[in-house]
Design an enzyme around this catalytic site. Structure first.
Site, PDB file in Angstrom:
ATOM      1  N   ILE A   1      -0.872  -5.480   0.559  1.00  0.00           N
ATOM      2  CA  ILE A   1      -0.821  -3.614   1.283  1.00  0.00           C
ATOM      3  C   ILE A   1      -0.863  -3.943   2.347  1.00  0.00           C
ATOM      4  O   ILE A   1      -1.126  -3.733   2.970  1.00  0.00           O
ATOM      5  CB  ILE A   1      -2.358  -3.240   0.655  1.00  0.00           C
ATOM      6  CG1 ILE A   1      -2.939  -3.458  -0.594  1.00  0.00           C
ATOM      7  CG2 ILE A   1      -2.043  -1.411   0.701  1.00  0.00           C
ATOM      8  CD1 ILE A   1      -2.083  -3.182  -1.698  1.00  0.00           C
ATOM      9  N   HIS A   2       0.999  -4.082   2.636  1.00  0.00           N
ATOM     10  CA  HIS A   2       1.529  -3.679   3.767  1.00  0.00           C
ATOM     11  C   HIS A   2       1.247  -2.997   5.164  1.00  0.00           C
ATOM     12  O   HIS A   2       0.701  -2.473   5.839  1.00  0.00           O
ATOM     13  CB  HIS A   2       2.948  -4.262   3.657  1.00  0.00           C
ATOM     14  CG  HIS A   2       3.486  -5.004   2.883  1.00  0.00           C
ATOM     15  ND1 HIS A   2       3.524  -6.136   3.305  1.00  0.00           N
ATOM     16  CD2 HIS A   2       3.760  -5.710   1.401  1.00  0.00           C
ATOM     17  CE1 HIS A   2       3.836  -7.325   2.298  1.00  0.00           C
ATOM     18  NE2 HIS A   2       4.182  -6.210   1.063  1.00  0.00           N
TER      19      HIS A   2
END
Ligand code: RIB
Ligand code: CA
Length: 305
Positions: free
Chosen positions: A230-231
């Site tokens: 979940i950059h």
């Protein structure tokens, strides 16, 4: 905080995370994962689902030089996976993301700009007003990598999508923090995080669970991972909780001309740059992943109506 984004599965979770962790004064949208109509609609859908009163300002519909691209193969045709996006009642507060960014930088002391999509809006803002960085508490970007890439072997999507914009930002925004793949590939949210969100059973948490389901499935298909990086929410946490991350000051530039390397962030590992030098970027290298992951999930859960 002001988030510039291209929702986008992880952008959507980043918006929800920031709504709890920070005083989120506004959202600007950019063409990236999907087209500007979708990214803007998706930003509105996320804040309406969460019952948030946060303005969305529409931004650039195409990169500065590169042809328009997208990452719909990762984020789905609408940009929010296979989520049945609720009808949106609101509309963008303006179609002038750059003007909003500059206005907020002049009227809000201590503003932190977090950019988690291609850097087109940020580069255009810097060209319009080179003094922007001096008015900000900080600029944190999700993008690049000291080693590796995801769109090519050496280029990460946000940089690759608009490398000319990224080159301007790395050159003209001193004190930048780069949250690259080196770190975000360690922030993997999977089934247990999804279950915590789904069990909470309120609209924003269910939306995050649905987005996570899609991201985990795509990550499994593409990389065999049990969780999805979940950059963008990682970049939000890095801006608010920097003590959870390790980093080094490095000179960073962006390759614009290489046949194989266009969009690569060239991180000079030859000794660390002096943090006082203008060009120095704080390149994050590691994170306390379990705490970052819990911070993201706990932030979304804290939005319970
Ligand atoms: O490479 C990851 C980045 O590209 C994230 O911001 C994701 O949303 C996509 O835009
Ligand atoms: Ca993004």
């Amino acid at each position: 905080m002001l988030i510039d984004c291209d929702p986008g599965l992880d952008d959507a979770i980043a918006i929800l995370t920031a709504a709890h962790l920070a005083d989120l004064v506004g959202i600007t949208t950019v063409n990236g994962n999907v087209g500007i109509d979708h990214t803007t609609h998706n930003a509105l859908a996320v804040i309406e689902t969460a019952g948030l009163d946060i303005p969305v300002h529409r931004g650039a519909s195409r990169p500065m030089i590169s042809p328009t691209i997208d990452a719909s193969h990762v984020h789905g045709p609408t940009g929010l996976g296979s989520v049945d996006i609720p009808e949106v009642s609101g509309s963008p507060a303006s179609h002038d993301a750059v003007g909003f960014i500059l206005d907020m930088s002049r009227s809000i002391a201590g503003l932190h700009l977090v950019a988690v999509g291609p850097l087109t809006n940020i580069a255009l803002a810097l060209q319009a007003d080179p003094d922007l960085p001096a008015r900000l508490a900080g600029i944190t970007i999700m993008g690049g990598a000291a080693v590796g890439g995801n769109v090519t072997p050496v280029a990460e999507f946000n940089i690759w999508a608009d490398p000319e914009a990224a080159a301007i930002v790395f050159r003209d925004a001193p004190g930048l923090t780069m949250v690259g793949l080196d770190v975000t590939h360690k922030i993997l949210l999977g089934a247990s995080e999804r279950d915590r969100l789904r069990e909470a059973a309120f609209p924003a948490a269910v939306l995050a669970a649905d987005l996570l389901d899609y991201a985990v499935e795509r990550s499994g298909e593409m990389r065999g991972w049990s969780g999805a990086p979940i950059h963008d929410a990682s970049a939000v946490v890095a801006a608010v909780r920097p003590e959870l991350f390790d980093g080094e000051f490095r000179h960073v530039d962006v390759e614009l001309h290489g046949t194989l390397t266009r969009g690569m962030t060239v991180v000079d590992q030859r000794g660390s740059a002096d943090s006082t030098t203008d060009a120095a970027t704080r390149v994050l290298t590691d994170a306390d992943a379990p705490i970052v992951i819990d911070t993201i999930v706990d932030s979304v859960l804290a939005l319970r109506p």
